[in-house]
Each structure stands twice: as structure tokens, then as C-alpha cells.
Enzyme design. Sequence first.
Site, PDB file in Angstrom:
ATOM      1  N   THR A 195      -7.437  -1.478   7.836  1.00  0.00           N
ATOM      2  CA  THR A 195      -8.036  -0.637   6.800  1.00  0.00           C
ATOM      3  C   THR A 195      -9.547  -1.057   7.062  1.00  0.00           C
ATOM      4  O   THR A 195      -9.740  -2.025   7.155  1.00  0.00           O
ATOM      5  CB  THR A 195      -6.940  -0.836   5.619  1.00  0.00           C
ATOM      6  OG1 THR A 195      -7.081  -1.824   5.070  1.00  0.00           O
ATOM      7  CG2 THR A 195      -5.563   0.022   5.958  1.00  0.00           C
TER       8      THR A 195
ATOM      9  N   ASP B 216      -7.806  -4.946  13.885  1.00  0.00           N
ATOM     10  CA  ASP B 216      -8.004  -2.747  14.033  1.00  0.00           C
ATOM     11  C   ASP B 216      -7.226  -3.027  12.393  1.00  0.00           C
ATOM     12  O   ASP B 216      -6.113  -2.605  11.887  1.00  0.00           O
ATOM     13  CB  ASP B 216      -7.169  -3.214  14.509  1.00  0.00           C
ATOM     14  CG  ASP B 216      -6.303  -1.802  14.854  1.00  0.00           C
ATOM     15  OD1 ASP B 216      -6.845  -0.728  13.749  1.00  0.00           O
ATOM     16  OD2 ASP B 216      -4.944  -1.398  15.133  1.00  0.00           O
TER      17      ASP B 216
ATOM     18  N   GLN C 254       1.193  -1.570   0.195  1.00  0.00           N
ATOM     19  CA  GLN C 254      -0.121   0.316  -0.109  1.00  0.00           C
ATOM     20  C   GLN C 254       0.227   1.072   0.182  1.00  0.00           C
ATOM     21  O   GLN C 254       2.209   1.366   0.191  1.00  0.00           O
ATOM     22  CB  GLN C 254      -0.977  -0.146   1.661  1.00  0.00           C
ATOM     23  CG  GLN C 254       0.161   0.350   2.547  1.00  0.00           C
ATOM     24  CD  GLN C 254      -1.049  -0.577   4.043  1.00  0.00           C
ATOM     25  OE1 GLN C 254      -2.493  -0.582   3.691  1.00  0.00           O
ATOM     26  NE2 GLN C 254       0.057  -1.481   4.514  1.00  0.00           N
TER      27      GLN C 254
ATOM     28  N   ASP D 206       0.525   0.312  13.864  1.00  0.00           N
ATOM     29  CA  ASP D 206       0.666   1.506  14.404  1.00  0.00           C
ATOM     30  C   ASP D 206       0.898   1.670  16.528  1.00  0.00           C
ATOM     31  O   ASP D 206       1.413   2.029  17.135  1.00  0.00           O
ATOM     32  CB  ASP D 206      -0.045   3.034  14.065  1.00  0.00           C
ATOM     33  CG  ASP D 206      -1.804   2.670  15.339  1.00  0.00           C
ATOM     34  OD1 ASP D 206      -1.667   1.887  16.546  1.00  0.00           O
ATOM     35  OD2 ASP D 206      -2.651   2.615  13.802  1.00  0.00           O
TER      36      ASP D 206
HETATM   37  N1  AG3 Z   1      -8.085   1.497  12.455  1.00  0.00           N
HETATM   38  C1  AG3 Z   1      -8.185   1.803  10.830  1.00  0.00           C
HETATM   39  C2  AG3 Z   1      -9.890   2.937  10.732  1.00  0.00           C
HETATM   40  C3  AG3 Z   1     -10.173   3.008   9.430  1.00  0.00           C
HETATM   41  C4  AG3 Z   1     -10.263   4.545   9.138  1.00  0.00           C
HETATM   42  N2  AG3 Z   1     -10.678   4.614   7.675  1.00  0.00           N
HETATM   43  C5  AG3 Z   1     -10.494   5.824   7.119  1.00  0.00           C
HETATM   44  N3  AG3 Z   1     -10.523   6.721   7.684  1.00  0.00           N
HETATM   45  N4  AG3 Z   1     -11.454   6.072   5.779  1.00  0.00           N
HETATM   46  C6  AG3 Z   1      -6.871   1.053  11.886  1.00  0.00           C
HETATM   47  C7  AG3 Z   1      -5.597   2.324  11.771  1.00  0.00           C
HETATM   48  C8  AG3 Z   1      -5.765   1.593  13.535  1.00  0.00           C
HETATM   49  N5  AG3 Z   1      -4.501   1.415  14.534  1.00  0.00           N
END
Ligand code: AG3
Length: 309
Positions: free
Chosen positions: A166, A164, A39, A94
Amino acid sequence: MSKKNSEDPGSWFAEPPLRGFQQRFRTTHRLWHQRSAYQTVEIYETVPFGRILVLDGAVQTTQRDEFIYHEMLALVPLISHGCPASVAIVGGGDGGTLRRVLACPTVTRVVQVELDPVVTDVCRQYLPEIAAGSFSDPRVQLIFGDGAQFLQQAEEAFDVILVDSTDPVGPALVLFSEAFYRSASRALRPGGLIVTQSGSPFLMPEELRRTAANMRQAFPLVRTYLALVPSYPGVVWSFTLGSTGPDPLALSLEAVEERLAQWRLSPRYYTPAVHFAAFALPAFLSQGCRGDSRYDLLPADETLSEQQA
Ligand code: AG3
């Protein structure tokens, strides 16, 4: 000077619009960008949220509001479980989810399966306070690989699985499939729970519906809950929880209070009242989650004209 700033069109970051709707961030620098094997990975310095991590154009985490998403992803199932010892995290490069899991003193083992080593490296460099050293905790095993494959082949079982990832589109789609939830449910101990982030209920209602429907094929109890994450599109964010036993709503307020006190946690978003409030869905949203697109608030992208989209 502030006038000039607010009119400079070059210093804004925005995700692609969804349903003709978009929000944007005033940026001062792009600190990093790289095309990894999986990505596009970017870090921006922004005025409202501090540094932000962006994957394939979507905001994943920000210095200012990461605690909201991470606490709500991790604490709702951990507290609902009551005595989690072993936890698996899929994604979460992260380290913010990991940090909240490790803060729970009953946890003795965490396996985290992250697809992209570039994400952990870049976060370690630019957003170190999010993981705050969590990856070097002796309870943690970090594996770089495919989380779906890992759970399918897992020989150990977990009390809680946290996804967790995307958004439920593109490369992460497999993590929202019925097959994935079936292998997750096999990889849970009795009384185990899974939670996944499931997108914006206003901007991605179809994805939320599909997530809940797929999870219902593999778990006897499925519940959707919400949190307010200002840096995510539409601010209101959804999580979908599947349980093999415990119902997060069957706890008493006092039991949640007691667990928080026993574990010596003092979260910034999550409170006993928030635990229950998060599951209170507005009528049209709960109808939407049950599978009826007539209740969607905003018109779908395909119904927008070229010009609008
Ligand atoms: N969590 C990502 C949530 C998705 C956000 N989507 C968006 N902005 N379109 C993963 C990262 C956090 N640890």
C-alpha cells in the site's frame, strides 16, 4: 435512466482527496467489506474498471487496469536482471505481481510475504483472474507475516525483490525506510534488484523523494520510473528501483526484445520502447525526485484552507 444514474450521488467511490484533488468511480455494488486485523478491505463493482480492491480507502487493483501496474512492477527489474531464478514479493495479496513473476521461465522459486490473509482470501473469491491460480504453482511459497521482518531474518538470497505494498504512509511506512532497504540489499544476490511502488509523483512527491533518498543509502544505483495507471490517484504512478549491479538503462533495445521473445512473454503494457521511456522523467519531476520541493507541481495539503481541503 442514464441521466438518473449520472446524478445519483450515492453510487460513487472516491479515495480521500490529496492536495485538493480527487477522482471517483461510478459504482453499482459494494460486494464485500470487512475490517481485518490490519485494515479495511472492500470490493466494489464499478462501471469504468470492473471490480476494484480497496484497502483502507485506497484503490489497490482493478480488473481493467491491473496489468499495467503489475507488468511495470515485475517486468522492468526481471528483464533488467536477465536471468532471475529466485524472487521475493512483499505484499501483493491479489497475486497479480506473482503471476507476472511466474510467467518468467528462468524463475524457479518465489517467496511471497503478505501481511493480511483476508486480502488473499477476498481476492481469490472476487478477483480470481488476477492471480489466475498462481498461488498453487509449486515454485511458490506463501508466507503470512511481516515482510520487513522476513527480509531482515532471511537466510536465503534473492535475485529480485518486489515491494507490492500500500502507499508509503501509515502501516506500510516501514517498507520504505532506510533500514528496510539495508536488509533488502543484504538479502539480494550479487546483481540483484529491488523495485517498490512509490506513489503518485504529483500528489505524493514527498513520499517519492523520501523513498528514493532512503534507497540511495542502501543501493549504489537508484532510478525512478513511471507508468500510467488510470485507476490510481492522478493516473501517473511512480516506481523506485534499486540495483546492486545491473542498470536497466544500460541494456540495448535489442536485448530487451530478445529477453521478451526468449521468455515468450507478450505483455499488454510493457514493450522494449516502454522499458526505456518509463525512465524518462520530465525535468521538474527529476529535480523533485532529487529532493527539491520547490519543483512540486501542486500545493501541499497543509497550505490548503480548511474549506478547500
Ligand atoms: N499496490 C498498491 C498501489 C497503491 C495505490 N495507491 C492508491 N490508490 N492511493 C498494491 C496492490 C496491487 N497488487
